[in-house]
Scaffold this motif. Structure first.
Motif, PDB file in Angstrom:
ATOM      1  N   THR A 155       0.815  -1.212   0.000  1.00 31.89           N
ATOM      2  CA  THR A 155       0.000   0.000   0.000  1.00 31.89           C
ATOM      3  C   THR A 155       0.850   1.265   0.000  1.00 31.89           C
ATOM      4  O   THR A 155       2.070   1.219   0.191  1.00 31.89           O
ATOM      5  CB  THR A 155      -0.915   0.034   1.238  1.00 31.89           C
ATOM      6  N   THR A 156       0.179   2.400  -0.183  1.00 33.14           N
ATOM      7  CA  THR A 156       0.861   3.693  -0.066  1.00 33.14           C
ATOM      8  C   THR A 156       1.407   3.874   1.339  1.00 33.14           C
ATOM      9  O   THR A 156       2.462   4.492   1.533  1.00 33.14           O
ATOM     10  CB  THR A 156      -0.106   4.838  -0.406  1.00 33.14           C
ATOM     11  N   GLY A 157       0.687   3.347   2.334  1.00 34.28           N
ATOM     12  CA  GLY A 157       1.182   3.415   3.704  1.00 34.28           C
ATOM     13  C   GLY A 157       2.543   2.760   3.846  1.00 34.28           C
ATOM     14  O   GLY A 157       3.435   3.281   4.528  1.00 34.28           O
ATOM     15  N   GLN A 158       2.720   1.618   3.202  1.00 35.13           N
ATOM     16  CA  GLN A 158       4.017   0.954   3.236  1.00 35.13           C
ATOM     17  C   GLN A 158       5.081   1.822   2.570  1.00 35.13           C
ATOM     18  O   GLN A 158       6.220   1.898   3.047  1.00 35.13           O
ATOM     19  CB  GLN A 158       3.949  -0.403   2.548  1.00 35.13           C
ATOM     20  N   ASP A 159       4.721   2.482   1.478  1.00 39.89           N
ATOM     21  CA  ASP A 159       5.674   3.387   0.818  1.00 39.89           C
ATOM     22  C   ASP A 159       6.133   4.485   1.774  1.00 39.89           C
ATOM     23  O   ASP A 159       7.314   4.854   1.800  1.00 39.89           O
ATOM     24  CB  ASP A 159       5.036   4.015  -0.418  1.00 39.89           C
ATOM     25  N   GLU A 160       5.189   5.014   2.567  1.00 41.69           N
ATOM     26  CA  GLU A 160       5.537   6.073   3.511  1.00 41.69           C
ATOM     27  C   GLU A 160       6.449   5.537   4.625  1.00 41.69           C
ATOM     28  O   GLU A 160       7.379   6.226   5.059  1.00 41.69           O
ATOM     29  CB  GLU A 160       4.271   6.673   4.125  1.00 41.69           C
ATOM     30  N   VAL A 161       6.184   4.313   5.068  1.00 38.63           N
ATOM     31  CA  VAL A 161       7.051   3.707   6.086  1.00 38.63           C
ATOM     32  C   VAL A 161       8.456   3.498   5.519  1.00 38.63           C
ATOM     33  O   VAL A 161       9.458   3.789   6.181  1.00 38.63           O
ATOM     34  CB  VAL A 161       6.462   2.367   6.574  1.00 38.63           C
ATOM     35  N   GLU A 162       8.545   3.008   4.295  1.00 40.32           N
ATOM     36  CA  GLU A 162       9.849   2.789   3.673  1.00 40.32           C
ATOM     37  C   GLU A 162      10.606   4.097   3.503  1.00 40.32           C
ATOM     38  O   GLU A 162      11.840   4.136   3.640  1.00 40.32           O
ATOM     39  CB  GLU A 162       9.668   2.090   2.332  1.00 40.32           C
ATOM     40  N   ALA A 163       9.885   5.183   3.231  1.00 36.47           N
ATOM     41  CA  ALA A 163      10.532   6.488   3.119  1.00 36.47           C
ATOM     42  C   ALA A 163      11.123   6.906   4.465  1.00 36.47           C
ATOM     43  O   ALA A 163      12.206   7.519   4.517  1.00 36.47           O
ATOM     44  CB  ALA A 163       9.529   7.539   2.636  1.00 36.47           C
ATOM     45  N   LEU A 164      10.433   6.568   5.561  1.00 28.34           N
ATOM     46  CA  LEU A 164      10.957   6.886   6.893  1.00 28.34           C
ATOM     47  C   LEU A 164      12.205   6.065   7.210  1.00 28.34           C
ATOM     48  O   LEU A 164      13.114   6.535   7.897  1.00 28.34           O
ATOM     49  CB  LEU A 164       9.878   6.634   7.949  1.00 28.34           C
ATOM     50  N   VAL A 165      12.239   4.842   6.697  1.00 27.60           N
ATOM     51  CA  VAL A 165      13.441   4.014   6.864  1.00 27.60           C
ATOM     52  C   VAL A 165      14.585   4.589   6.053  1.00 27.60           C
ATOM     53  O   VAL A 165      15.727   4.694   6.526  1.00 27.60           O
ATOM     54  CB  VAL A 165      13.152   2.556   6.448  1.00 27.60           C
ATOM     55  N   ASP A 166      14.290   4.988   4.814  1.00 30.11           N
ATOM     56  CA  ASP A 166      15.324   5.525   3.929  1.00 30.11           C
ATOM     57  C   ASP A 166      15.966   6.786   4.482  1.00 30.11           C
ATOM     58  O   ASP A 166      17.182   7.004   4.306  1.00 30.11           O
ATOM     59  CB  ASP A 166      14.745   5.807   2.546  1.00 30.11           C
ATOM     60  N   ASP A 167      15.173   7.635   5.149  1.00 33.07           N
ATOM     61  CA  ASP A 167      15.756   8.876   5.666  1.00 33.07           C
ATOM     62  C   ASP A 167      16.286   8.730   7.098  1.00 33.07           C
ATOM     63  O   ASP A 167      16.704   9.713   7.716  1.00 33.07           O
ATOM     64  CB  ASP A 167      14.765  10.047   5.577  1.00 33.07           C
ATOM     65  N   GLY A 168      16.252   7.503   7.623  1.00 31.63           N
ATOM     66  CA  GLY A 168      16.847   7.240   8.923  1.00 31.63           C
ATOM     67  C   GLY A 168      15.954   7.525  10.111  1.00 31.63           C
ATOM     68  O   GLY A 168      16.399   7.402  11.260  1.00 31.63           O
ATOM     69  N   THR A 169      14.694   7.867   9.872  1.00 29.17           N
ATOM     70  CA  THR A 169      13.790   8.162  10.982  1.00 29.17           C
ATOM     71  C   THR A 169      13.378   6.894  11.722  1.00 29.17           C
ATOM     72  O   THR A 169      13.332   6.857  12.954  1.00 29.17           O
ATOM     73  CB  THR A 169      12.531   8.889  10.472  1.00 29.17           C
ATOM     74  N   VAL A 170      13.087   5.840  10.976  1.00 28.79           N
ATOM     75  CA  VAL A 170      12.644   4.571  11.550  1.00 28.79           C
ATOM     76  C   VAL A 170      13.666   3.496  11.206  1.00 28.79           C
ATOM     77  O   VAL A 170      14.171   3.444  10.073  1.00 28.79           O
ATOM     78  CB  VAL A 170      11.253   4.177  11.003  1.00 28.79           C
ATOM     79  N   ASN A 171      13.966   2.641  12.168  1.00 28.49           N
ATOM     80  CA  ASN A 171      14.880   1.525  11.932  1.00 28.49           C
ATOM     81  C   ASN A 171      14.169   0.423  11.149  1.00 28.49           C
ATOM     82  O   ASN A 171      13.000   0.121  11.425  1.00 28.49           O
ATOM     83  CB  ASN A 171      15.388   0.954  13.262  1.00 28.49           C
ATOM     84  N   ALA A 172      14.866  -0.183  10.213  1.00 23.70           N
ATOM     85  CA  ALA A 172      14.262  -1.233   9.395  1.00 23.70           C
ATOM     86  C   ALA A 172      13.746  -2.380  10.256  1.00 23.70           C
ATOM     87  O   ALA A 172      12.717  -2.993   9.939  1.00 23.70           O
ATOM     88  CB  ALA A 172      15.280  -1.746   8.377  1.00 23.70           C
ATOM     89  N   ASP A 173      14.432  -2.659  11.357  1.00 24.81           N
ATOM     90  CA  ASP A 173      13.997  -3.751  12.240  1.00 24.81           C
ATOM     91  C   ASP A 173      12.703  -3.426  12.977  1.00 24.81           C
ATOM     92  O   ASP A 173      12.063  -4.328  13.530  1.00 24.81           O
ATOM     93  CB  ASP A 173      15.098  -4.053  13.271  1.00 24.81           C
TER      94      ASP A 173
END
Length: 260
Positions: A155-173
């Motif tokens: 979903t688009t929601g997943q895209d937004e989460v992945e963007a947060l991972v890419d910019d270092g806001t959220v850890n992939a784990d």
């Protein structure tokens, strides 16, 4: 035409669709190779209320009613609904297992490389959903730093989460993915995830009935469309039907039924 108190909603919509149908089914043609072009078999991913979900064992929702009305208004027969996971819908469509996706799917360039979309029928942004009694009360994506954040896969929601991972806001784990948002909200209520990123109308629906609340919104400006195969000539008929549904008030009736 107005709904009769003695018939259910779906019967009414079928009656409306039949009035607008052009020509007999025998005269319909389509681009699908080898299948019955008079029948359109729709597919969706339940667990996304009020667009599509299961209630008392029956598939219901805004997308379900809108798709059936559009198919019948276009002069085709509604085939059997297929209920599968969201990220399996496009493969199922391209393989010919279904003919139309009705699942609050955002129109984007990547998907348009594989399938065609109808004209858009709904606009939305994303919302960040948190526990109603939780300690996390974020006001922006920066406040999600080092939190466990989830979304429905594909979903688009997943895209937004992945963007947060890419910019270092959220850890992939710390990322959580779900087959549907009903499972995600259960995890949120149980404290197994700290926030979910989800389409605003669906977030509002969960907030109305569950112990969760919308913390803030993310403006994405996305629009939903129904998906069809790129070689399916019936797309133009479905677009014409959607336009008629919006013009004659049927669309407004569905919005009132499912969102108000």
């Amino acid at each position: 035409m107005t709904p009769d108190a003695n018939i259910d909603r779906r019967s009414y919509l079928k009656a409306v669709g039949a009035v607008g149908a052009t020509g007999s089914l025998a005269g319909c043609t389509g681009g699908d190779s080898g299948s019955d072009t008079d029948v359109i078999n729709p597919g969706t991913a339940p667990g996304f209320p009020p667009f599509e979900y299961t209630e008392d064992g029956e598939l219901v929702g805004f997308d379900v009613d809108l798709a059936e009305a559009a198919i019948e208004r276009a002069g085709y027969e509604v085939g059997e609904w297929t209920e599968i996971e969201f990220d399996s819908l496009i493969p199922s469509l391209t393989q010919g297992n279904i003919d139309l996706i009705a699942a609050a799917m955002t129109i984007d360039e990547e998907r348009q490389e594989t399938i065609d979309f109808t004209d858009s029928y709904y606009e939305s942004d994303q919302a960040v959903l948190v526990r109603e009694d939780g300690e996390l009360n974020p006001e922006s994506v920066d406040d999600l730093a080092d939190q466990r954040v989830g979304a429905q896969s594909g979903t688009t929601g997943q895209d937004e989460v992945e963007a947060l991972v890419d910019d270092g806001t959220v850890n992939a784990d710390d990322v959580r993915q779900y087959d549907n948002y009903t499972l995600g909200v259960q995890d949120l209520e149980n404290g197994n995830v700290d926030a979910l990123i989800i389409d605003i109308p669906v977030a509002r629906n969960f907030a109305d009935g569950r112990a969760v609340s919308i913390a803030f919104t993310i403006e994405t400006g996305e629009v939903y469309g129904m998906g069809m195969r790129q070689d399916d000539d019936r797309l133009a008929d479905i677009n014409d039907a959607l336009a008629e549904i919006q013009e004659d008030g049927t669309y407004d009736e569905l919005v009132a039924e499912w969102f108000e």
